[in-house]
Design a protein around this motif. Sequence first.
Motif, PDB file in Angstrom:
ATOM      1  N   GLY A 260      15.496 -13.221   3.996  1.00 13.98           N
ATOM      2  CA  GLY A 260      14.349 -13.563   4.817  1.00 13.98           C
ATOM      3  C   GLY A 260      13.173 -14.166   4.084  1.00 13.98           C
ATOM      4  N   ALA A 261      13.369 -14.612   2.836  1.00 19.13           N
ATOM      5  CA  ALA A 261      12.280 -15.273   2.117  1.00 19.13           C
ATOM      6  C   ALA A 261      11.925 -16.582   2.808  1.00 19.13           C
ATOM      7  CB  ALA A 261      12.689 -15.546   0.671  1.00 19.13           C
ATOM      8  N   ASP A 262      10.641 -16.870   2.869  1.00 18.96           N
ATOM      9  CA  ASP A 262      10.162 -18.123   3.442  1.00 18.96           C
ATOM     10  C   ASP A 262      10.088 -19.239   2.405  1.00 18.96           C
ATOM     11  OD1 ASP A 262       9.358 -17.118   6.163  1.00 18.96           O
ATOM     12  OD2 ASP A 262       8.110 -15.829   4.913  1.00 18.96           O
TER      13      ASP A 262
ATOM     14  N   MET B  14       3.076 -14.841  20.848  1.00 16.64           N
ATOM     15  CA  MET B  14       3.627 -15.391  19.610  1.00 16.64           C
ATOM     16  C   MET B  14       3.142 -14.552  18.444  1.00 16.64           C
ATOM     17  SD  MET B  14       3.369 -19.309  18.203  1.00 16.64           S
ATOM     18  CE  MET B  14       1.726 -19.218  17.514  1.00 16.64           C
ATOM     19  N   SER B  15       4.016 -14.166  17.517  1.00 19.11           N
ATOM     20  CA  SER B  15       3.635 -13.322  16.393  1.00 19.11           C
ATOM     21  C   SER B  15       3.147 -14.170  15.236  1.00 19.11           C
ATOM     22  CB  SER B  15       4.827 -12.465  15.957  1.00 19.11           C
ATOM     23  OG  SER B  15       5.859 -13.282  15.454  1.00 19.11           O
ATOM     24  N   ASN B  16       2.302 -13.548  14.364  1.00 18.10           N
ATOM     25  CA  ASN B  16       1.810 -14.197  13.168  1.00 18.10           C
ATOM     26  C   ASN B  16       2.672 -13.733  12.001  1.00 18.10           C
ATOM     27  OD1 ASN B  16      -0.350 -15.394  14.581  1.00 18.10           O
ATOM     28  ND2 ASN B  16      -1.483 -13.465  14.470  1.00 18.10           N
ATOM     29  N   ARG B  17       3.571 -14.592  11.524  1.00 17.91           N
ATOM     30  CA  ARG B  17       4.511 -14.216  10.477  1.00 17.91           C
ATOM     31  C   ARG B  17       3.875 -14.423   9.109  1.00 17.91           C
ATOM     32  NH1 ARG B  17      10.440 -14.360   9.712  1.00 17.91           N
ATOM     33  NH2 ARG B  17      10.964 -15.255   7.676  1.00 17.91           N
ATOM     34  N   ALA B  18       3.842 -13.367   8.310  1.00 16.44           N
ATOM     35  CA  ALA B  18       3.344 -13.468   6.944  1.00 16.44           C
ATOM     36  C   ALA B  18       4.369 -14.194   6.081  1.00 16.44           C
ATOM     37  CB  ALA B  18       3.082 -12.078   6.377  1.00 16.44           C
ATOM     38  N   LEU B  19       3.881 -14.971   5.133  1.00 13.26           N
ATOM     39  CA  LEU B  19       4.757 -15.698   4.221  1.00 13.26           C
ATOM     40  C   LEU B  19       5.265 -14.761   3.131  1.00 13.26           C
ATOM     41  CD1 LEU B  19       4.480 -19.234   2.845  1.00 13.26           C
ATOM     42  CD2 LEU B  19       4.609 -17.371   1.180  1.00 13.26           C
ATOM     43  N   LEU B  20       6.557 -14.818   2.862  1.00 13.72           N
ATOM     44  CA  LEU B  20       7.174 -14.050   1.786  1.00 13.72           C
ATOM     45  C   LEU B  20       7.788 -15.023   0.790  1.00 13.72           C
ATOM     46  CD1 LEU B  20       8.073 -11.397   0.474  1.00 13.72           C
ATOM     47  CD2 LEU B  20      10.100 -11.445   1.955  1.00 13.72           C
ATOM     48  N   GLU B  21       7.245 -15.040  -0.424  1.00 18.59           N
ATOM     49  CA  GLU B  21       7.764 -15.889  -1.503  1.00 18.59           C
ATOM     50  C   GLU B  21       8.456 -15.005  -2.533  1.00 18.59           C
ATOM     51  OE1 GLU B  21       5.607 -19.453  -3.418  1.00 18.59           O
ATOM     52  OE2 GLU B  21       5.264 -17.815  -4.856  1.00 18.59           O
ATOM     53  N   VAL B  22       9.634 -15.438  -2.983  1.00 18.09           N
ATOM     54  CA  VAL B  22      10.442 -14.660  -3.924  1.00 18.09           C
ATOM     55  C   VAL B  22      10.719 -15.508  -5.161  1.00 18.09           C
ATOM     56  CG1 VAL B  22      12.646 -13.477  -4.287  1.00 18.09           C
ATOM     57  CG2 VAL B  22      11.497 -13.338  -2.059  1.00 18.09           C
ATOM     58  N   ILE B  23      10.596 -14.904  -6.335  1.00 14.08           N
ATOM     59  CA  ILE B  23      10.946 -15.593  -7.573  1.00 14.08           C
ATOM     60  C   ILE B  23      12.461 -15.676  -7.695  1.00 14.08           C
ATOM     61  CG2 ILE B  23      10.891 -15.501 -10.089  1.00 14.08           C
ATOM     62  CD1 ILE B  23       8.225 -14.059  -9.898  1.00 14.08           C
TER      63      ILE B  23
ATOM     64  N   ALA C  57       4.430  -5.324  10.714  1.00 12.46           N
ATOM     65  CA  ALA C  57       2.971  -5.276  10.748  1.00 12.46           C
ATOM     66  C   ALA C  57       2.354  -6.531  11.351  1.00 12.46           C
ATOM     67  CB  ALA C  57       2.435  -5.078   9.330  1.00 12.46           C
ATOM     68  N   ALA C  58       3.194  -7.498  11.742  1.00 15.74           N
ATOM     69  CA  ALA C  58       2.674  -8.744  12.309  1.00 15.74           C
ATOM     70  C   ALA C  58       1.916  -8.451  13.599  1.00 15.74           C
ATOM     71  CB  ALA C  58       3.805  -9.718  12.580  1.00 15.74           C
ATOM     72  N   VAL C  59       0.889  -9.213  13.824  1.00 20.12           N
ATOM     73  CA  VAL C  59       0.064  -9.025  15.027  1.00 20.12           C
ATOM     74  C   VAL C  59       0.662  -9.840  16.156  1.00 20.12           C
ATOM     75  CG1 VAL C  59      -2.218  -9.337  16.046  1.00 20.12           C
ATOM     76  CG2 VAL C  59      -1.988  -8.653  13.654  1.00 20.12           C
ATOM     77  N   THR C  60       0.980  -9.196  17.255  1.00 20.72           N
ATOM     78  CA  THR C  60       1.491  -9.880  18.436  1.00 20.72           C
ATOM     79  C   THR C  60       0.506  -9.704  19.575  1.00 20.72           C
ATOM     80  OG1 THR C  60       3.750  -9.388  17.737  1.00 20.72           O
ATOM     81  CG2 THR C  60       3.430 -10.088  20.027  1.00 20.72           C
ATOM     82  N   PRO C  61      -0.152 -10.775  20.004  1.00 20.17           N
ATOM     83  CA  PRO C  61      -1.129 -10.631  21.083  1.00 20.17           C
ATOM     84  C   PRO C  61      -0.489 -10.045  22.340  1.00 20.17           C
ATOM     85  CG  PRO C  61      -1.251 -12.821  20.084  1.00 20.17           C
ATOM     86  CD  PRO C  61      -0.020 -12.168  19.543  1.00 20.17           C
TER      87      PRO C  61
ATOM     88  N   VAL D 225      -4.984 -10.835   4.314  1.00 21.96           N
ATOM     89  CA  VAL D 225      -4.001 -11.518   3.465  1.00 21.96           C
ATOM     90  C   VAL D 225      -2.734 -11.753   4.275  1.00 21.96           C
ATOM     91  CG1 VAL D 225      -2.536 -11.280   1.411  1.00 21.96           C
ATOM     92  CG2 VAL D 225      -4.936 -10.537   1.338  1.00 21.96           C
ATOM     93  N   ASP D 226      -2.169 -12.966   4.172  1.00 20.78           N
ATOM     94  CA  ASP D 226      -0.974 -13.267   4.971  1.00 20.78           C
ATOM     95  C   ASP D 226       0.133 -13.926   4.149  1.00 20.78           C
ATOM     96  OD1 ASP D 226      -1.973 -15.802   4.534  1.00 20.78           O
ATOM     97  OD2 ASP D 226      -1.949 -16.410   6.639  1.00 20.78           O
ATOM     98  N   ALA D 227       0.086 -13.748   2.820  1.00 13.57           N
ATOM     99  CA  ALA D 227       1.122 -14.337   1.972  1.00 13.57           C
ATOM    100  C   ALA D 227       1.377 -13.410   0.791  1.00 13.57           C
ATOM    101  CB  ALA D 227       0.705 -15.725   1.498  1.00 13.57           C
ATOM    102  N   PHE D 228       2.658 -13.148   0.508  1.00 22.26           N
ATOM    103  CA  PHE D 228       3.054 -12.139  -0.466  1.00 22.26           C
ATOM    104  C   PHE D 228       4.138 -12.696  -1.380  1.00 22.26           C
ATOM    105  CE2 PHE D 228       1.288 -10.199   3.241  1.00 22.26           C
ATOM    106  CZ  PHE D 228       0.492  -9.171   2.761  1.00 22.26           C
ATOM    107  N   HIS D 229       4.070 -12.324  -2.667  1.00 23.78           N
ATOM    108  CA  HIS D 229       4.923 -12.894  -3.713  1.00 23.78           C
ATOM    109  C   HIS D 229       5.558 -11.755  -4.496  1.00 23.78           C
ATOM    110  CE1 HIS D 229       5.688 -15.609  -7.267  1.00 23.78           C
ATOM    111  NE2 HIS D 229       5.402 -14.514  -7.940  1.00 23.78           N
ATOM    112  N   ILE D 230       6.892 -11.731  -4.567  1.00 25.40           N
ATOM    113  CA  ILE D 230       7.586 -10.657  -5.282  1.00 25.40           C
ATOM    114  C   ILE D 230       8.603 -11.232  -6.267  1.00 25.40           C
ATOM    115  CG2 ILE D 230       7.237  -8.917  -3.498  1.00 25.40           C
ATOM    116  CD1 ILE D 230      10.117  -9.426  -2.551  1.00 25.40           C
TER     117      ILE D 230
END
Length: 246
Positions: A24-26, A1-10, A232-236, A199-204
Amino acid sequence: MSNRALLEVIALDAEDAIAAQAGGADRLELVTDMAADGLTPSRETYARVRAAVDVPLRVMLRLADGFAAGDVDALVRVAGELRSEGADEFVLGFLDADGHPDLAALERVVAELDGCRWTFHRAIDHCADRDALRARLAGLPGLDTYLTAGSAAGVDEGLPVLAAEAETARRGDTGHGPRLLVGGGLRLDHVPALLAAGVDAFHIGGAARAAGWTSPVAQGAVSAWRRALDAAAVTPEAPAPAAPVA
């Protein structure tokens, strides 16, 4: 299972919101008037955006440029109106004249939110003492995120602070429970170092638009961020098969 980073968009309106979700914004941060660095949108705008998309929406609570709370009665009234319209996630953050968190204003507004989740925005980058601010806000209900560039000047200068705070959060230090959401001059070339730091959350905002704030959110620009974060997500790795029994 991959670790999906959060993407927030204004987003400023429903058109922005639809493009951001398609890209694809979360989650969206809903504001108006970016000339004033983002103010509270109208109740009608919130209703149109909420009807247009199904991703989470965080609504800005700020009535004037800067980090002073201003008219707290008006803030409480606007927060109540948005709550009655269905808003259940918010963005806010107020400092006093000395650069410390304005607890009186924050507590009144947060009480009106009645347990809703909220982000303390980039006021943290302009405060007198980041650690002291976190300690003083630690008990406020609903606070689950800090939006920060690590520096008032933006992510370029704030990278060392962000890396240190991500490490502190991993240790579970007091005040570092809320998620670190990085934004403010954020570029794609910052992403590898930030992910490596934890860091796993990004805001643009402007980065989601083809021509900055003079243009609407571009689905393709958001998609480029989504692809970069997912790549770049980490997949075990799957466990190696057991050796056959002789």
